[in-house]
Design a protein around this motif. Structure first.
Motif, PDB file in Angstrom:
ATOM      1  N   SER A  79       4.437  -7.229   5.475  1.00 32.07           N
ATOM      2  CA  SER A  79       5.500  -7.094   4.669  1.00 32.07           C
ATOM      3  C   SER A  79       5.274  -7.469   3.294  1.00 32.07           C
ATOM      4  N   TYR A  80       4.953  -6.658   2.241  1.00 31.38           N
ATOM      5  CA  TYR A  80       4.772  -7.167   0.818  1.00 31.38           C
ATOM      6  C   TYR A  80       6.069  -7.807   0.347  1.00 31.38           C
ATOM      7  N   GLU A  81       7.449  -7.166   0.785  1.00 26.05           N
ATOM      8  CA  GLU A  81       8.538  -7.719   0.421  1.00 26.05           C
ATOM      9  C   GLU A  81       8.684  -9.146   0.779  1.00 26.05           C
ATOM     10  N   PHE A  82       8.219  -9.449   1.971  1.00 29.87           N
ATOM     11  CA  PHE A  82       8.381 -10.993   2.504  1.00 29.87           C
ATOM     12  C   PHE A  82       7.246 -12.030   1.692  1.00 29.87           C
ATOM     13  N   THR A 118      -0.761  -2.198  -0.999  1.00 33.06           N
ATOM     14  CA  THR A 118      -1.765  -0.944  -1.237  1.00 33.06           C
ATOM     15  C   THR A 118      -2.326  -0.634   0.208  1.00 33.06           C
ATOM     16  N   MET A 119      -2.851  -2.039   0.585  1.00 29.67           N
ATOM     17  CA  MET A 119      -3.809  -1.615   1.777  1.00 29.67           C
ATOM     18  C   MET A 119      -3.372  -1.567   3.100  1.00 29.67           C
ATOM     19  N   GLY A 120      -2.181  -2.447   3.379  1.00 28.30           N
ATOM     20  CA  GLY A 120      -1.863  -2.805   4.578  1.00 28.30           C
ATOM     21  C   GLY A 120      -0.601  -1.854   4.869  1.00 28.30           C
ATOM     22  N   THR A 121       0.589  -2.054   3.903  1.00 27.02           N
ATOM     23  CA  THR A 121       1.984  -1.361   4.099  1.00 27.02           C
ATOM     24  C   THR A 121       1.833  -0.044   4.078  1.00 27.02           C
TER      25      THR A 121
END
Length: 450
Positions: A88-91, A112-115
């Motif tokens: 979670s990029y927000e986390f 970019t690469m995970g979510t």
């Protein structure tokens, strides 16, 4: 080094991280839901905090509560484990906003690469790495999607754009089945990831699923820790993994390593990560996705490289340089991991529950068990069905297979149904022994067994 780390996870991965922190002299803070009050990670951590009720969305996924718990306990860093908030990029952003180190890559790289799997494919395509053919862009309208899908041809896959862990994926073999599967995939995507976006790609027939483990520090030093074979899957969920991948010849292996390094450098990666590929019967390579986190199957890599990946994650996040040089890292021997699940294979793999009344953990040279099980533990199908990971190491693949069979026979869990007997069937199958399997093989074994 960090003084105190909060583990934003549960079960065996939380125990795994706590053990690494202990050995590094780092205090640990565990979080738990009301259902996990008696869990092993709660017992082992220096401090444990109830974060909410059993429902994951109100506990392990409750970002603000986790951040507040970290601040109140003077935590230096948060390790997300895998699953839940790990991609979670927000986390990750919330951690940085509150001056807490997120043990993983930057929010931008995660996004970019995970979510978002489509963004990852676009990034990889730009640097000339082959991707699975598909329809460009996010698909939202199923009527239009069906028309466009016809140009791609069947069979095809509908996949959650923000998916992971084998969830939010539907295979479609005929045009008349498209609309129903599209709706189901959108629904699954929303339930699992809170996002309805999906994309469509060509289904590659009977490929091998190979993933490459990377470590990258903040000084752009990239090392490859070999690869893992992950083709034994049920419902897109890995069940048995091994390293090295016996299917690979040196030239193909080096190409996978070069692709993985290029991707890491291009996206500015930092931390432990995994680049996943499909290899078809003609040995064509296709980038599949990147996992910007610790992988469930990381122990097989640790066995063959003698590198503690969790400790390296923590050191990298603290700002230390990698102490390894790639030329010094040699993959030795062979390792296999089996995922022990609380499920009933003979009843369509439905989840099982119960109280662990008796437990025998296998041991011996080259045998490792990652688990949070104990006698008296109550198991309920609330979270993931995986309750243990059995990992073995042998001088070669044949020895590793024999050792795994022996260890599985020693692994006794009474009071709850497991897939141990089914795992033995796989290990005894001719295709597995002869290394002639692919991502479709397990379906054939299931058909022959039940």
């Amino acid at each position: 080094m960090f003084n105190r780390v909060l583990i934003a996870n549960r079960g065996e991965v939380a125990v795994r991280i706590i053990r690494a922190c202990w050995e590094m002299g780092i205090e640990t803070v565990a979080i738990y839901s009301s259902k996990d009050k008696e869990s092993m990670h709660v017992k082992l951590a220096d401090k444990a905090l109830c974060i909410g009720p059993a429902e994951a969305g109100k506990s392990y996924l409750e970002v603000n509560r986790i951040i507040e718990a970290a601040k109140q306990n003077n935590v230096d860093a948060i390790h997300p484990g895998y699953g839940f908030l790990s991609e979670s990029y927000e986390f990750a952003e919330k951690c940085l906003e509150n001056n807490i180190v997120f043990i993983g890559p930057s929010p931008e790289v995660i996004n970019t690469m995970g979510t978002n799997k489509m963004l990852a494919k676009e990034k990889v395509k730009i640097i000339g790495i082959p991707i699975i053919p598909g329809i460009e862009g996010i698909i939202k309208n199923k009527e239009h999607a069906k028309i466009v899908a016809g140009t791609l041809g069947y069979p095809l896959l509908i996949k959650a754009a923000n998916g992971g862990g084998g969830k939010g994926i539907r295979k479609v073999c005929r045009s008349e089945d498209f609309e129903r599967n599209f709706s189901l995939c959108v629904e699954e995507s929303y339930k699992a990831f809170g996002n309805q976006e999906v994309y469509i790609e060509k289904y590659i027939e009977k490929p091998r699923h190979i993933e490459v483990q990377i470590l990258v520090d903040k000084y752009n030093n990239v090392i490859i820790l070999g690869e893992r074979e992950c083709s034994i899957q049920r419902g897109n969920q890995k069940l048995i993994e091994e390293s090295p991948a016996a299917i690979l010849e040196n030239e193909l292996r080096e190409k996978l390593f070069d692709f993985s390094k290029a991707i890491a450098i291009e996206c500015g990666y930092c931390g432990a990560g995994t680049v996943e590929f499909l290899i078809d019967e003609q040995k064509n390579i296709y980038f599949m996705e990147m996992n910007t986190r610790l992988q469930v199957e990381h122990p097989v890599t640790e066995f063959v490289t003698n590198v503690d990946i969790v400790k390296e994650q923590i050191r990298i996040a603290y700002g230390e340089r990698l102490k390894y040089r790639e030329e010094d890292l040699k993959v030795r021997g062979h390792s296999i991991e089996c995922r022990i699940n609380a499920e009933q294979p003979e009843k369509n793999f439905s989840a099982s529950s119960g109280v662990v009344s008796s437990l025998n953990i296998p041991g011996g040279n080259g045998v490792r068990v990652d688990t949070a099980l104990y006698v008296g533990m109550k198991l309920e199908p609330i979270y993931d069905s995986n309750i243990a990971k059995l990992i073995v190491y042998g001088r070669d693949r044949h020895e590793a297979i024999r050792k795994m069979k022996r260890a599985l026979c020693e692994f006794i869990i009474e009071g709850v149904d497991t897939n141990i007997e089914f795992l033995l069937k796989i290990l005894n199958s001719r295709k597995f022994i002869m290394n002639e399997y692919n991502t479709a093989t397990l379906s054939e074994i299931i058909y022959e067994s039940f």
